[in-house]
Write a protein that holds these residues in place. Structure first.
Motif, PDB file in Angstrom:
ATOM      1  N   ALA A 123       3.497  -5.529   7.719  1.00  0.00           N
ATOM      2  CA  ALA A 123       3.147  -4.928   6.432  1.00  0.00           C
ATOM      3  C   ALA A 123       3.643  -3.489   6.510  1.00  0.00           C
ATOM      4  O   ALA A 123       3.362  -2.781   7.485  1.00  0.00           O
ATOM      5  CB  ALA A 123       1.643  -4.969   6.215  1.00  0.00           C
ATOM      6  N   ASP A 124       4.374  -3.050   5.482  1.00  0.00           N
ATOM      7  CA  ASP A 124       5.149  -1.814   5.583  1.00  0.00           C
ATOM      8  C   ASP A 124       4.706  -0.777   4.557  1.00  0.00           C
ATOM      9  O   ASP A 124       4.424  -1.135   3.414  1.00  0.00           O
ATOM     10  CB  ASP A 124       6.643  -2.128   5.382  1.00  0.00           C
ATOM     11  CG  ASP A 124       7.184  -3.142   6.395  1.00  0.00           C
ATOM     12  OD1 ASP A 124       6.478  -4.128   6.679  1.00  0.00           O
ATOM     13  OD2 ASP A 124       8.308  -2.945   6.875  1.00  0.00           O
ATOM     14  N   HIS A 125       4.659   0.487   4.963  1.00  0.00           N
ATOM     15  CA  HIS A 125       4.209   1.666   4.198  1.00  0.00           C
ATOM     16  C   HIS A 125       2.754   1.979   4.538  1.00  0.00           C
ATOM     17  O   HIS A 125       2.467   2.841   5.327  1.00  0.00           O
ATOM     18  CB  HIS A 125       4.391   1.518   2.675  1.00  0.00           C
ATOM     19  CG  HIS A 125       5.786   1.683   2.204  1.00  0.00           C
ATOM     20  ND1 HIS A 125       6.455   2.884   2.250  1.00  0.00           N
ATOM     21  CD2 HIS A 125       6.660   0.784   1.692  1.00  0.00           C
ATOM     22  CE1 HIS A 125       7.679   2.719   1.762  1.00  0.00           C
ATOM     23  NE2 HIS A 125       7.834   1.455   1.428  1.00  0.00           N
ATOM     24  N   LEU A 126       1.783   1.363   3.836  1.00  0.00           N
ATOM     25  CA  LEU A 126       0.356   1.412   4.209  1.00  0.00           C
ATOM     26  C   LEU A 126      -0.292   2.788   4.071  1.00  0.00           C
ATOM     27  O   LEU A 126      -1.273   3.067   4.770  1.00  0.00           O
ATOM     28  CB  LEU A 126       0.171   0.903   5.653  1.00  0.00           C
ATOM     29  CG  LEU A 126       0.625  -0.547   5.882  1.00  0.00           C
ATOM     30  CD1 LEU A 126       0.508  -0.909   7.357  1.00  0.00           C
ATOM     31  CD2 LEU A 126      -0.173  -1.515   5.031  1.00  0.00           C
ATOM     32  N   GLU A 127       0.203   3.630   3.164  1.00  0.00           N
ATOM     33  CA  GLU A 127      -0.529   4.873   2.887  1.00  0.00           C
ATOM     34  C   GLU A 127      -1.896   4.555   2.269  1.00  0.00           C
ATOM     35  O   GLU A 127      -2.864   5.296   2.457  1.00  0.00           O
ATOM     36  CB  GLU A 127       0.271   5.780   1.939  1.00  0.00           C
ATOM     37  CG  GLU A 127       1.339   6.617   2.632  1.00  0.00           C
ATOM     38  CD  GLU A 127       2.621   5.841   2.914  1.00  0.00           C
ATOM     39  OE1 GLU A 127       2.728   4.666   2.504  1.00  0.00           O
ATOM     40  OE2 GLU A 127       3.535   6.422   3.550  1.00  0.00           O
ATOM     41  N   TYR A 128      -1.967   3.491   1.502  1.00  0.00           N
ATOM     42  CA  TYR A 128      -3.236   3.082   0.890  1.00  0.00           C
ATOM     43  C   TYR A 128      -3.666   1.773   1.532  1.00  0.00           C
ATOM     44  O   TYR A 128      -3.081   0.725   1.282  1.00  0.00           O
ATOM     45  CB  TYR A 128      -3.081   2.949  -0.628  1.00  0.00           C
ATOM     46  CG  TYR A 128      -2.754   4.285  -1.246  1.00  0.00           C
ATOM     47  CD1 TYR A 128      -3.770   5.147  -1.646  1.00  0.00           C
ATOM     48  CD2 TYR A 128      -1.433   4.708  -1.363  1.00  0.00           C
ATOM     49  CE1 TYR A 128      -3.483   6.399  -2.159  1.00  0.00           C
ATOM     50  CE2 TYR A 128      -1.135   5.964  -1.882  1.00  0.00           C
ATOM     51  CZ  TYR A 128      -2.160   6.802  -2.274  1.00  0.00           C
ATOM     52  OH  TYR A 128      -1.871   8.045  -2.771  1.00  0.00           O
TER      53      TYR A 128
ATOM     54  N   GLY B 199       0.781  -1.234   0.000  1.00  0.00           N
ATOM     55  CA  GLY B 199       0.000   0.000   0.000  1.00  0.00           C
ATOM     56  C   GLY B 199       0.810   1.280   0.000  1.00  0.00           C
ATOM     57  O   GLY B 199       0.375   2.281   0.547  1.00  0.00           O
ATOM     58  N   GLN B 200       1.985   1.286  -0.631  1.00  0.00           N
ATOM     59  CA  GLN B 200       2.722   2.556  -0.704  1.00  0.00           C
ATOM     60  C   GLN B 200       2.145   3.475  -1.776  1.00  0.00           C
ATOM     61  O   GLN B 200       2.019   4.674  -1.570  1.00  0.00           O
ATOM     62  CB  GLN B 200       4.216   2.317  -0.978  1.00  0.00           C
ATOM     63  CG  GLN B 200       5.016   3.627  -1.007  1.00  0.00           C
ATOM     64  CD  GLN B 200       6.478   3.460  -1.345  1.00  0.00           C
ATOM     65  OE1 GLN B 200       6.899   2.437  -1.877  1.00  0.00           O
ATOM     66  NE2 GLN B 200       7.270   4.473  -1.032  1.00  0.00           N
ATOM     67  N   LEU B 201       1.816   2.887  -2.932  1.00  0.00           N
ATOM     68  CA  LEU B 201       1.346   3.707  -4.060  1.00  0.00           C
ATOM     69  C   LEU B 201      -0.124   3.485  -4.355  1.00  0.00           C
ATOM     70  O   LEU B 201      -0.806   4.379  -4.833  1.00  0.00           O
ATOM     71  CB  LEU B 201       2.203   3.420  -5.295  1.00  0.00           C
ATOM     72  CG  LEU B 201       3.709   3.644  -5.069  1.00  0.00           C
ATOM     73  CD1 LEU B 201       4.513   3.195  -6.267  1.00  0.00           C
ATOM     74  CD2 LEU B 201       4.002   5.110  -4.734  1.00  0.00           C
TER      75      LEU B 201
ATOM     76  N   ALA C 170      -2.478  -5.935  -0.648  1.00  0.00           N
ATOM     77  CA  ALA C 170      -1.237  -6.503  -0.122  1.00  0.00           C
ATOM     78  C   ALA C 170      -1.288  -6.665   1.397  1.00  0.00           C
ATOM     79  O   ALA C 170      -0.669  -7.588   1.948  1.00  0.00           O
ATOM     80  CB  ALA C 170      -0.047  -5.635  -0.518  1.00  0.00           C
ATOM     81  N   ALA C 171      -2.007  -5.792   2.088  1.00  0.00           N
ATOM     82  CA  ALA C 171      -2.095  -5.926   3.547  1.00  0.00           C
ATOM     83  C   ALA C 171      -2.858  -7.197   3.910  1.00  0.00           C
ATOM     84  O   ALA C 171      -2.455  -7.936   4.816  1.00  0.00           O
ATOM     85  CB  ALA C 171      -2.769  -4.689   4.151  1.00  0.00           C
ATOM     86  N   GLU C 172      -3.946  -7.446   3.216  1.00  0.00           N
ATOM     87  CA  GLU C 172      -4.696  -8.680   3.455  1.00  0.00           C
ATOM     88  C   GLU C 172      -3.815  -9.899   3.164  1.00  0.00           C
ATOM     89  O   GLU C 172      -3.859 -10.896   3.884  1.00  0.00           O
ATOM     90  CB  GLU C 172      -5.949  -8.717   2.570  1.00  0.00           C
ATOM     91  CG  GLU C 172      -7.034  -7.724   2.967  1.00  0.00           C
ATOM     92  CD  GLU C 172      -6.889  -6.355   2.300  1.00  0.00           C
ATOM     93  OE1 GLU C 172      -5.756  -5.937   1.976  1.00  0.00           O
ATOM     94  OE2 GLU C 172      -7.931  -5.694   2.126  1.00  0.00           O
ATOM     95  N   LEU C 173      -3.034  -9.805   2.094  1.00  0.00           N
ATOM     96  CA  LEU C 173      -2.104 -10.899   1.788  1.00  0.00           C
ATOM     97  C   LEU C 173      -1.112 -11.091   2.928  1.00  0.00           C
ATOM     98  O   LEU C 173      -0.847 -12.224   3.359  1.00  0.00           O
ATOM     99  CB  LEU C 173      -1.344 -10.582   0.488  1.00  0.00           C
ATOM    100  CG  LEU C 173      -0.172 -11.527   0.181  1.00  0.00           C
ATOM    101  CD1 LEU C 173      -0.667 -12.948  -0.104  1.00  0.00           C
ATOM    102  CD2 LEU C 173       0.656 -11.009  -0.988  1.00  0.00           C
ATOM    103  N   ALA C 174      -0.572  -9.991   3.432  1.00  0.00           N
ATOM    104  CA  ALA C 174       0.389 -10.089   4.537  1.00  0.00           C
ATOM    105  C   ALA C 174      -0.243 -10.804   5.724  1.00  0.00           C
ATOM    106  O   ALA C 174       0.357 -11.710   6.319  1.00  0.00           O
ATOM    107  CB  ALA C 174       0.867  -8.690   4.948  1.00  0.00           C
TER     108      ALA C 174
END
Lengths: 415, 415
Positions: free
Chosen positions: B270-275, B251-253, B258-262
Motif C-alpha cells: 500500500a503506497d503513500h499512506l499519509e492518511y 491514503g495520499q489525500l 484503501a489500506a484495509e482494502l489492500a
C-alpha cells in the motif's frame, strides 16, 4: 558597429536560446535562436544566431553549435561553508534515533565537533574535501562560489580555511569569493570569556587576514545562539574600516534585529531571514541589501515558518538563493536542489529563484557589474542546458540538465 | 565447503565493506573488509577479503579491488511512473504564480494534460524520455525499477506504456518490473460514465495486457479524487484472477479505507499512506503488506502530515521508500533524494530508509527471495559507494557517491 566584426571574437556559440536574466520583456530576459561571442574572458557580442553565423564565416571565427540548448549566466552560489573537516553523519543518525540537539552538543557533537575536525585537518585534507564539493556544484553550471571560514575559531585555522579557499580559486576554473566568518560560534576555550573572543576575532585575526589579502568580505552569525547585535556591530565596523564588504547571518532562529543591523552597516546581504519583521523588510529595501534565502537549511532543520517572501517581493528587496553547503544543517552540494526547494518550500517563482542564483547572487557578492547576466562586457561565465524552458531548472529533483560550462570564455570539463 | 572453491567463481570483489542488509548484529548487516564473488548472474560467495584473495589467487579468478569502498545491494525503486509524454513545468510555474489546482485543471492542466501528451507520443519518444530518467536512477546504484502505466487511460495506450517499459528492461542492464495502473484517473471521454471505464479497465484492457505478458502486477489509485473502495476491489479481484500481484495507492489525500482494502486483497504493498488509521496500520501488519512511502510527492505537494511512521514501525509493517517519479507531483529521478527526504520529512532512521530501497522494496515487488540483500544465491545486483558509513546515503543533498554498479554479476556503465 565595432562589435559586429568577427575579428574581435575568439569564439562564438550559435543556435542557442538565451536566458540573459536582464530586465526586459520577460522575467528571464529571453532571446531565442541567439548567439553569444566572447573575447578573452568577456562577452563580446550577443545577437541573432543567423547574423553571428555570417560574421563568423566571414572572419574565420571558431563556432560552437548550441543546437537549440538554453544558455544562462553561470550560476552563482553566494553562501557556502565549503571548507571543513570531518562530517556530521553520525550526528544525523543520532538525531533520527531520537537524541536531542542538547544531548548531542553535550557529548561533543554539533558545530564544535566540526571545529575539532577542521583544526585537526591538514591543508591538503581540507582542500580535497572542498574540491570534491566544488566539483559537484560546478557540474550543475556554477561558475562562482562564495566560501566562508568559521570552522576554525582561532586565528591560525580561520586563516588556513581562507587559504584553502583561495587555493581552490587558483586551481579550479570556478571563481571563488572568500568571506571571513569570524563570529560564527564561540569556541569552547573562550566559553568563559566571550568578550575576549570577539576582541580577538575583530582585532588581530581580522588584521592578519586582511593583511594577507585572504578575504573579500566579513560575516557574522547574529542570532540567539550566535552573537549579539552589539558584538556583531563592533566586529562589522572593524571589518569595514579594514576595507572589507560585510554580510550578516540574520533571523535564522529568531529575530534579534540582525536584518536592521545589516541594513545599518550597509551590508551586501542579510542571509536566512526566516524570522524577519516588517521593519526589517523595510530596512533591507531602503539599504538595497540582498536577502539571501537558504532553503536547504530550512528543510534539514524541519522549520515550519518560511521567510516573508511576499513582503520582500513587495518591498523590492533583491532575493538570492544559495545552498548554504555545510556539514551540519545543509549537506547540500546542488544549487538546483536549492532552487527547487526555494520554489516549493518558500513559494519563489522559478524566475525569481533563477534570478537568485544569477543577477541577485552577483549583487550579494558585490559583483553585479561584472557577472550575473549575459551582457556585453560582462565576464563570459555561462552554462548550457538541455531543457525546453528555464523553469525546468527549478522543477526536477535529481536531474542535472547541464551539458556544458564556460568559465571566462573557455568551456572546461566541470569534474 | 563447495562455495570456497574459486573455480566456481566468475569474478570477485575484495577489500569492501558490505552493507548486506541482512538482519544481524547491526541494522545494515555490516561485514567489514569483506569480499563478494559472483557466478553467472548470482552471488556465489561472501566472506573475509583475505580468504577471497587467497582462493582467487589459487584458482586464477579475476579480482576487483574495492579499495575500502562500501557495497550495498543494488537499490530498488519500487514505485515509479517513469514512462510518460510531455512534462508539467508550465503548470509548476502557474501554481507558483498563484493559480489554483482547480483553475489549472479547468484549463486542461493536471493529469489530463499528461494523458494527452502521452497518447500523442510515439513509442520512440516515450522510450527516449524514460531511458533518460532510468539512466539518472541507475547512476545512483538503482538496479531494479518498477514502472507503472496509468497515463494512457485507454486500452491501446496503457498497453503501449507497458511495452515501452518492457523495452527498457530488454535494452538496459537495469531490471524492470511492470505494473498495470488501470485505475489511475478517469479520462475525459468517460467523465459521464465511470462505470463503463472501470469495466473496460478491469475487463478487456486487463485481459489484453495479461495475454501479452506485459504486466507483473496491477495497481489502482483508491482515494477521494481517484476510485472508490468498491471500484478498486472489483478491479483488483479481476487482476488477481488473471494471475497478477496487486498493489494500491492508498491514503495520499484522505483515508477512505484503501489500506484495509489492500490488506484484504493480499496486496504486496500500500503506497503513500499519509492518511492512515490505527485500524489500517493493524491490517497492513497482519497481512504482511509493505508500506511504500513516497516523500518526494509529499514534499512537492507541500503536505504537512507525514505517514504514521512510529505506528508502522511499532506494528512491524515493512517500510519501503521510492521516488514516485512522475511529471506532476514528483519530478524526481534521485533515489538518494527520496531517502534523504524520508529521513528528514518522515523521521525514518537512515537504516530504515536504506532497508526501504533494498530488502523491503524487493518485498513490495514480490522479489524478496531473489534480491534486496547481499546473500549467496541471490541475484548479483550491487552498488559500490565512496562513503565512510552507510548513513551517508541518506544525508547528502546532491552528492552521488556511487562509483560502480553491478547488474547480474557484471559491472556496467550506468549512463
Amino acid at each position: 558597429m565595432k562589435e559586429e566584426r568577427g575579428s574581435a571574437w575568439d569564439r562564438v556559440w550559435v543556435g542557442a536560446n538565451l536566458a540573459t536574466m536582464q530586465p526586459g520583456t520577460d522575467p528571464y530576459g529571453t532571446r531565442l535562436d541567439a548567439a553569444i561571442a566572447v573575447r578573452g574572458e568577456a562577452i563580446a557580442w550577443i545577437g541573432a544566431s543567423v547574423d553571428a553565423a555570417r560574421i563568423a564565416a566571414q572572419d574565420g571565427v571558431p563556432v560552437h553549435d548550441a543546437s537549440g540548448r538554453w544558455i544562462t549566466p553561470g550560476l552563482i552560489d553566494c553562501h557556502t561553508h565549503l571548507v571543513y573537516g570531518g562530517n556530521r553523519v553520525a550526528e544525523f543518525e543520532r538525531r533520527l534515533r531520537g537524541e536531542s540537539y542538547e544531548d548531542i552538543a553535550r557529548t561533543g557533537g554539533g558545530i564544535q565537533s566540526t571545529v575539532r575536525a577542521t583544526r585537526a585537518a591538514s591543508h591538503g585534507e581540507l582542500y580535497a574535501g572542498a574540491a570534491r564539493r566544488a566539483a559537484r556544484l560546478m557540474a550543475e553550471g556554477v561558475t562562482t562560489i562564495e566560501i566562508k571560514s568559521g570552522y576554525g575559531l582561532d586565528g591560525a585555522t580561520e586563516r588556513r580555511l581562507l587559504e584553502v579557499a583561495r587555493s581552490l580559486g587558483r586551481e579550479l576554473p570556478v571563481s571563488i569569493r572568500t568571506t571571513y566568518l569570524g563570529l560564527h560560534a564561540l569556541p569552547e576555550e573562550f566559553a568563559a570569556d566571550r568578550r575576549a573572543y570577539v576582541e580577538a576575532a575583530s582585532g588581530p585575526w581580522l588584521d592578519a587576514i586582511v593583511g594577507a589579502g585572504l578575504a573579500d568580505a566579513a560575516d557574522a552569525f547574529c542570532d540567539s545562539i550566535g552573537f549579539t547585535v552589539g558584538e556583531t556591530e563592533g566586529y562589522l565596523g572593524a571589518a569595514r574600516r579594514a576595507g572589507l564588504a560585510v554580510r550578516v547571518h540574520a533571523g535564522q532562529l529568531c529575530d534579534i534585529g540582525a536584518a536592521e543591523l545589516a541594513a545599518r552597516c550597509g551590508a551586501l546581504s542579510a542571509d536566512h531571514l526566516e524570522y524577519l519583521s516588517v521593519a526589517g523588510v523595510s530596512a533591507l529595501a531602503e539599504a538595497g541589501t540582498v536577502a539571501v534565502l537558504l532553503p536547504c537549511a530550512y528543510f534539514m532543520l524541519h522549520q515550519q515558518d518560511p521567510p516573508p517572501v511576499a513582503a520582500l517581493r513587495q518591498a523590492g528587496v533583491p532575493i538570492a538563493v544559495a545552498t548554504d553547503c555545510n556539514p551540519g544543517t545543509a549537506p547540500c552540494t546542488s544549487i538546483l536542489i536549492a532552487l527547487a526547494m526555494a520554489c516549493t518550500l518558500f513559494g519563489l517563482r522559478p524566475e525569481e529563484a533563477l534570478q537568485g542564483a544569477t543577477v541577485n547572487a552577483a549583487r550579494a557578492l558585490g559583483l553585479a557589474g561584472d557577472r550575473g547576466t549575459l551582457e556585453v562586457g560582462k565576464r563570459a561565465d555561462f552554462a548550457l542546458w538541455e531543457i525546453d524552458r528555464p523553469a525546468e531548472l527549478c522543477y526536477g529533483l535529481g536531474a542535472n540538465p547541464c551539458v556544458g560550462v564556460v568559465y571566462g570564455g573557455r568551456e572546461r570539463a566541470a569534474v
